[in-house]
Design a protein around this motif. Structure first.
Motif, PDB file in Angstrom:
ATOM      1  N   UNK A 130       0.658 -39.932  48.464  1.00 44.94           N
ATOM      2  CA  UNK A 130      -0.227 -40.905  48.177  1.00 44.94           C
ATOM      3  C   UNK A 130      -0.129 -41.082  46.618  1.00 44.94           C
ATOM      4  N   UNK A 131      -1.709 -39.242  46.983  1.00 43.52           N
ATOM      5  CA  UNK A 131      -1.992 -39.555  45.680  1.00 43.52           C
ATOM      6  C   UNK A 131      -1.684 -39.296  44.073  1.00 43.52           C
ATOM      7  N   UNK A 132      -0.059 -38.925  44.359  1.00 37.15           N
ATOM      8  CA  UNK A 132       0.424 -38.517  43.683  1.00 37.15           C
ATOM      9  C   UNK A 132       1.521 -39.897  43.209  1.00 37.15           C
ATOM     10  N   UNK A 133       1.275 -40.730  43.653  1.00 37.42           N
ATOM     11  CA  UNK A 133       2.438 -42.275  43.482  1.00 37.42           C
ATOM     12  C   UNK A 133       1.110 -43.181  42.484  1.00 37.42           C
ATOM     13  N   UNK A 134      -0.219 -43.057  43.618  1.00 39.29           N
ATOM     14  CA  UNK A 134      -1.352 -43.328  43.231  1.00 39.29           C
ATOM     15  C   UNK A 134      -1.410 -43.390  41.671  1.00 39.29           C
ATOM     16  N   UNK A 135      -2.206 -41.935  41.126  1.00 41.86           N
ATOM     17  CA  UNK A 135      -2.722 -41.217  39.866  1.00 41.86           C
ATOM     18  C   UNK A 135      -1.435 -41.185  38.267  1.00 41.86           C
ATOM     19  N   UNK A 136      -0.171 -41.153  39.924  1.00 39.26           N
ATOM     20  CA  UNK A 136       0.460 -40.233  38.696  1.00 39.26           C
ATOM     21  C   UNK A 136       0.574 -39.708  37.920  1.00 39.26           C
ATOM     22  N   UNK A 137       0.056 -38.479  37.834  1.00 39.56           N
ATOM     23  CA  UNK A 137      -0.993 -37.205  37.316  1.00 39.56           C
ATOM     24  C   UNK A 137      -1.497 -36.273  37.979  1.00 39.56           C
ATOM     25  N   UNK A 138      -1.068 -35.042  37.753  1.00 30.28           N
ATOM     26  CA  UNK A 138      -1.944 -34.590  38.598  1.00 30.28           C
ATOM     27  C   UNK A 138      -2.317 -32.960  37.900  1.00 30.28           C
ATOM     28  N   UNK A 139      -2.083 -31.857  38.074  1.00 33.63           N
ATOM     29  CA  UNK A 139      -2.486 -30.341  38.061  1.00 33.63           C
ATOM     30  C   UNK A 139      -2.492 -29.197  38.748  1.00 33.63           C
ATOM     31  N   UNK A 140      -1.212 -28.084  38.511  1.00 35.56           N
ATOM     32  CA  UNK A 140      -0.637 -27.211  39.229  1.00 35.56           C
ATOM     33  C   UNK A 140      -1.738 -25.513  38.532  1.00 35.56           C
ATOM     34  N   UNK A 141      -2.020 -24.551  39.132  1.00 32.86           N
ATOM     35  CA  UNK A 141      -2.291 -23.309  38.712  1.00 32.86           C
ATOM     36  C   UNK A 141      -1.771 -22.727  39.759  1.00 32.86           C
ATOM     37  N   UNK A 142      -1.290 -21.556  39.004  1.00 28.36           N
ATOM     38  CA  UNK A 142      -0.726 -20.527  39.287  1.00 28.36           C
ATOM     39  C   UNK A 142      -1.971 -19.544  38.907  1.00 28.36           C
ATOM     40  N   UNK A 143      -1.723 -18.533  40.366  1.00 23.28           N
ATOM     41  CA  UNK A 143      -2.966 -17.051  40.720  1.00 23.28           C
ATOM     42  C   UNK A 143      -1.869 -15.951  40.831  1.00 23.28           C
ATOM     43  N   UNK A 144      -1.596 -15.110  39.915  1.00 15.42           N
ATOM     44  CA  UNK A 144      -1.024 -13.914  40.801  1.00 15.42           C
ATOM     45  C   UNK A 144      -1.835 -12.695  40.624  1.00 15.42           C
ATOM     46  N   UNK A 145      -2.772 -12.533  41.466  1.00 15.42           N
ATOM     47  CA  UNK A 145      -3.958 -11.564  41.309  1.00 15.42           C
ATOM     48  C   UNK A 145      -3.464 -10.268  40.945  1.00 15.42           C
ATOM     49  N   UNK A 146      -2.499  -9.157  41.812  1.00 15.76           N
ATOM     50  CA  UNK A 146      -1.469  -8.489  40.967  1.00 15.76           C
ATOM     51  C   UNK A 146      -1.895  -8.432  39.669  1.00 15.76           C
ATOM     52  N   UNK A 147      -1.339  -9.083  39.144  1.00 14.83           N
ATOM     53  CA  UNK A 147      -1.297  -8.987  37.094  1.00 14.83           C
ATOM     54  C   UNK A 147      -1.659  -9.095  37.076  1.00 14.83           C
ATOM     55  N   UNK A 148      -3.018 -10.019  37.628  1.00 10.34           N
ATOM     56  CA  UNK A 148      -4.535 -10.188  35.978  1.00 10.34           C
ATOM     57  C   UNK A 148      -3.791 -11.948  35.749  1.00 10.34           C
TER      58      UNK A 148
END
Length: 201
Positions: free
Chosen positions: A71-89
């Protein structure tokens, strides 16, 4: 990745290299990412989802469109993502507009899922109140009778994929004494060329 990543020209090529290294180094789900959205009141939400594909169009993932995230994706039409690979820093952040993938792409990914996961997409009213675990288990059992192992349950009409098309991608690499390396790629629209800027940590 050998060499200085801060001089890379194409963020998707750089991301592919980092994802390949994460796939070899991370013990579980290197494709896990935090997905941040906002609701109609501007209240933020975040959760971990699995990226299921990426190319020059962006990063794709799948969900129930009736869920809070759908619902939020359809409503706002924008988003943010984060990948975190701790073992690689390392971290990668991206943000931009979001759109639904085409039906053929959603059908193809749905058909590739384990049988139980396909039934789960039908059984779960994602994000809605559930009175007991038994209710969910009973729904799955009913679906197992309707679509036994070996059958091909259709994709639910309320289940599809989304693609985040980034207008900004930042690459972060851990360095001693918090003097991290950060490189930000930006573009005003998806058809525009990328600009690269190194950032203070």
């Amino acid at each position: 990745m050998s060499g200085d990543f801060t001089t890379a020209a194409d963020p998707f090529v750089l991301f592919a290299a980092w994802m390949a290294e994460a796939s070899a180094a991370e013990p579980s789900d290197p494709n896990a990412m935090t997905l941040a959205t906002v609701d109609g009141d501007g209240m933020p939400n975040a959760r971990i989802v699995l990226m299921k594909g990426f190319d020059e169009r962006g990063f794709s993932f799948f969900t129930n469109t009736r869920s809070a995230k759908g619902r939020e994706l359809d409503g706002a039409g924008r988003a943010a993502i984060v990948f975190h690979w701790k073992s690689l820093g390392r971290q990668v952040r991206a943000r931009g507009p979001v759109s639904r993938v085409c039906d053929a792409e959603a059908d193809a990914y749905y058909a590739s899922r384990p049988h139980g996961s396909r039934l789960g997409a039908w059984a779960s009213d994602q994000s809605q109140p559930l009175d007991s675990r038994e209710t969910l288990v009973a729904r799955v059992a009913e679906l197992e009778r309707k679509y036994p192992e070996g059958s091909a349950p259709p994709r639910p009409p309320h289940w599809t994929g989304y693609r985040l098309t980034p207008l900004a991608i930042e690459f972060w690499h851990d360095r001693p004494f918090r003097l991290h390396d950060r490189v930000l790629f930006t573009r005003p629209e998806a058809s525009a060329p990328w600009s690269r800027q190194r950032l203070y940590p």
